[in-house]
Scaffold this motif. Sequence first.
Motif, PDB file in Angstrom:
ATOM      1  N   UNK A 184     -20.294 -38.133 -51.179  1.00  0.00           N
ATOM      2  CA  UNK A 184     -21.693 -38.348 -50.801  1.00  0.00           C
ATOM      3  C   UNK A 184     -21.993 -37.546 -49.536  1.00  0.00           C
ATOM      4  N   UNK A 185     -23.079 -36.787 -49.536  1.00  0.00           N
ATOM      5  CA  UNK A 185     -23.451 -35.967 -48.390  1.00  0.00           C
ATOM      6  C   UNK A 185     -24.199 -36.812 -47.365  1.00  0.00           C
ATOM      7  N   UNK A 186     -23.659 -36.864 -46.160  1.00  0.00           N
ATOM      8  CA  UNK A 186     -24.240 -37.677 -45.089  1.00  0.00           C
ATOM      9  C   UNK A 186     -25.107 -36.859 -44.143  1.00  0.00           C
ATOM     10  N   UNK A 187     -25.220 -35.544 -44.376  1.00  0.00           N
ATOM     11  CA  UNK A 187     -25.986 -34.705 -43.462  1.00  0.00           C
ATOM     12  C   UNK A 187     -25.223 -34.444 -42.180  1.00  0.00           C
ATOM     13  N   UNK A 188     -25.938 -34.366 -41.064  1.00  0.00           N
ATOM     14  CA  UNK A 188     -25.315 -34.093 -39.775  1.00  0.00           C
ATOM     15  C   UNK A 188     -24.722 -35.376 -39.195  1.00  0.00           C
ATOM     16  N   UNK A 189     -23.454 -35.297 -38.797  1.00  0.00           N
ATOM     17  CA  UNK A 189     -22.774 -36.423 -38.156  1.00  0.00           C
ATOM     18  C   UNK A 189     -22.786 -36.218 -36.641  1.00  0.00           C
ATOM     19  N   UNK A 190     -22.794 -37.302 -35.856  1.00  0.00           N
ATOM     20  CA  UNK A 190     -22.894 -37.182 -34.389  1.00  0.00           C
ATOM     21  C   UNK A 190     -21.567 -36.827 -33.719  1.00  0.00           C
ATOM     22  N   UNK A 191     -20.884 -35.813 -34.274  1.00  0.00           N
ATOM     23  CA  UNK A 191     -19.617 -35.342 -33.701  1.00  0.00           C
ATOM     24  C   UNK A 191     -19.840 -33.962 -33.084  1.00  0.00           C
ATOM     25  N   UNK A 192     -19.145 -33.709 -31.987  1.00  0.00           N
ATOM     26  CA  UNK A 192     -19.122 -32.398 -31.350  1.00  0.00           C
ATOM     27  C   UNK A 192     -17.706 -32.109 -30.885  1.00  0.00           C
ATOM     28  N   UNK A 193     -17.189 -30.935 -31.246  1.00  0.00           N
ATOM     29  CA  UNK A 193     -15.898 -30.484 -30.717  1.00  0.00           C
ATOM     30  C   UNK A 193     -16.198 -29.450 -29.645  1.00  0.00           C
ATOM     31  N   UNK A 194     -15.875 -29.775 -28.403  1.00  0.00           N
ATOM     32  CA  UNK A 194     -16.164 -28.881 -27.292  1.00  0.00           C
ATOM     33  C   UNK A 194     -15.171 -27.725 -27.254  1.00  0.00           C
ATOM     34  N   UNK A 195     -15.488 -26.736 -26.467  1.00  0.00           N
ATOM     35  CA  UNK A 195     -14.668 -25.531 -26.400  1.00  0.00           C
ATOM     36  C   UNK A 195     -13.251 -25.830 -25.923  1.00  0.00           C
ATOM     37  N   UNK A 196     -13.108 -26.862 -25.096  1.00  0.00           N
ATOM     38  CA  UNK A 196     -11.772 -27.195 -24.587  1.00  0.00           C
ATOM     39  C   UNK A 196     -10.987 -28.068 -25.557  1.00  0.00           C
ATOM     40  N   UNK A 197     -11.531 -28.316 -26.759  1.00  0.00           N
ATOM     41  CA  UNK A 197     -10.832 -29.103 -27.765  1.00  0.00           C
ATOM     42  C   UNK A 197     -11.152 -30.585 -27.740  1.00  0.00           C
ATOM     43  N   UNK A 198     -12.002 -31.042 -26.809  1.00  0.00           N
ATOM     44  CA  UNK A 198     -12.371 -32.455 -26.742  1.00  0.00           C
ATOM     45  C   UNK A 198     -13.303 -32.813 -27.896  1.00  0.00           C
ATOM     46  N   UNK A 199     -12.974 -33.896 -28.592  1.00  0.00           N
ATOM     47  CA  UNK A 199     -13.832 -34.401 -29.664  1.00  0.00           C
ATOM     48  C   UNK A 199     -14.775 -35.448 -29.075  1.00  0.00           C
ATOM     49  N   UNK A 200     -16.072 -35.265 -29.332  1.00  0.00           N
ATOM     50  CA  UNK A 200     -17.097 -36.170 -28.834  1.00  0.00           C
ATOM     51  C   UNK A 200     -17.748 -36.893 -30.007  1.00  0.00           C
ATOM     52  N   UNK A 201     -18.067 -38.168 -29.788  1.00  0.00           N
ATOM     53  CA  UNK A 201     -18.823 -38.944 -30.771  1.00  0.00           C
ATOM     54  C   UNK A 201     -19.995 -39.608 -30.055  1.00  0.00           C
ATOM     55  N   UNK A 202     -21.195 -39.256 -30.474  1.00  0.00           N
ATOM     56  CA  UNK A 202     -22.417 -39.744 -29.828  1.00  0.00           C
ATOM     57  C   UNK A 202     -22.394 -39.522 -28.324  1.00  0.00           C
ATOM     58  N   UNK A 203     -21.904 -38.357 -27.934  1.00  0.00           N
ATOM     59  CA  UNK A 203     -21.910 -37.968 -26.533  1.00  0.00           C
ATOM     60  C   UNK A 203     -20.746 -38.466 -25.705  1.00  0.00           C
ATOM     61  N   UNK A 204     -19.858 -39.252 -26.284  1.00  0.00           N
ATOM     62  CA  UNK A 204     -18.702 -39.775 -25.549  1.00  0.00           C
ATOM     63  C   UNK A 204     -17.413 -39.224 -26.136  1.00  0.00           C
ATOM     64  N   UNK A 205     -16.439 -38.898 -25.274  1.00  0.00           N
ATOM     65  CA  UNK A 205     -15.165 -38.375 -25.785  1.00  0.00           C
ATOM     66  C   UNK A 205     -14.392 -39.445 -26.556  1.00  0.00           C
ATOM     67  N   UNK A 206     -13.720 -39.000 -27.612  1.00  0.00           N
ATOM     68  CA  UNK A 206     -12.863 -39.895 -28.383  1.00  0.00           C
ATOM     69  C   UNK A 206     -11.514 -39.943 -27.671  1.00  0.00           C
ATOM     70  N   UNK A 207     -11.169 -41.102 -27.133  1.00  0.00           N
ATOM     71  CA  UNK A 207      -9.974 -41.212 -26.304  1.00  0.00           C
ATOM     72  C   UNK A 207      -8.676 -41.365 -27.071  1.00  0.00           C
ATOM     73  N   UNK A 208      -8.747 -41.867 -28.289  1.00  0.00           N
ATOM     74  CA  UNK A 208      -7.520 -42.107 -29.059  1.00  0.00           C
ATOM     75  C   UNK A 208      -7.099 -40.832 -29.790  1.00  0.00           C
ATOM     76  N   UNK A 209      -5.950 -40.294 -29.401  1.00  0.00           N
ATOM     77  CA  UNK A 209      -5.484 -39.059 -30.019  1.00  0.00           C
ATOM     78  C   UNK A 209      -5.209 -39.252 -31.501  1.00  0.00           C
ATOM     79  N   UNK A 210      -4.698 -40.435 -31.884  1.00  0.00           N
ATOM     80  CA  UNK A 210      -4.415 -40.688 -33.297  1.00  0.00           C
ATOM     81  C   UNK A 210      -5.688 -40.566 -34.138  1.00  0.00           C
ATOM     82  N   UNK A 211      -6.816 -40.996 -33.575  1.00  0.00           N
ATOM     83  CA  UNK A 211      -8.083 -40.908 -34.294  1.00  0.00           C
ATOM     84  C   UNK A 211      -8.545 -39.462 -34.393  1.00  0.00           C
ATOM     85  N   UNK A 212      -8.366 -38.711 -33.309  1.00  0.00           N
ATOM     86  CA  UNK A 212      -8.716 -37.286 -33.334  1.00  0.00           C
ATOM     87  C   UNK A 212      -7.886 -36.552 -34.385  1.00  0.00           C
TER      88      UNK A 212
END
Length: 202
Positions: A29-57
């Motif tokens: 199912x196509x959900x369109x745009x998801x609120x994820x951003x991968x920054x240039x330094x490799x940090x994964x963001x969700x709704x503007x906040x970094x994802x702290x759990x490496x296992x989740x990343x």
Amino acid sequence: MGGGAATGGQVTPGVKSAPVGGRPPRVPFECGDLPFLIKRDGTWMYRGSPIGRKELVCLFASVLQREADGSFWLQTPAERGRIEVEDAPFVAVELDWTGVGRQQTLTLRTNVDQLVTAGAEHPIRIAHDLLTCEPTPYLHVRPGRGRLPIEARIGRAVYYELVALAEPHVVHGRRMLGVWSCNCFFPLGELPPGEDGCGCTE
């Protein structure tokens, strides 16, 4: 004698029978745009906040896809959605090497702990900023759905290690400085005029 679908006790040539209990492939199912951003330094963001759990990343990274148009998607068998990536989705943060010259093997570790050995299937490339000409190295991690692969930007410290391992080689008549891995030569930059090349060609 020969494959086909049975009809009234006869075999119809060229028609394959459907597997018993088989189901058509499930279309996510196509959900369109998801609120994820991968920054240039490799940090994964969700709704503007970094994802702290490496296992989740690492879990999200395992379902990352790149479409033929260059866009990035997270895709599971059930759902898929487009995400934003500032540069490359991964960063190469560590280098290990064995051997010398053509027998040298370079293995890089990404920020999601994936080990990738540079070679014919995982080349290293150098991109240059259009304004500053500053080099940015990238490593092919895995194929995308088109000609554009999923890559890791090689971190500055790792890049300096590659430069320290570099040696001269002539590529298509140009004297280049680069590194060997798995019998493949990856140019890092052109030698300045007056520098001696190695005298060999590809």
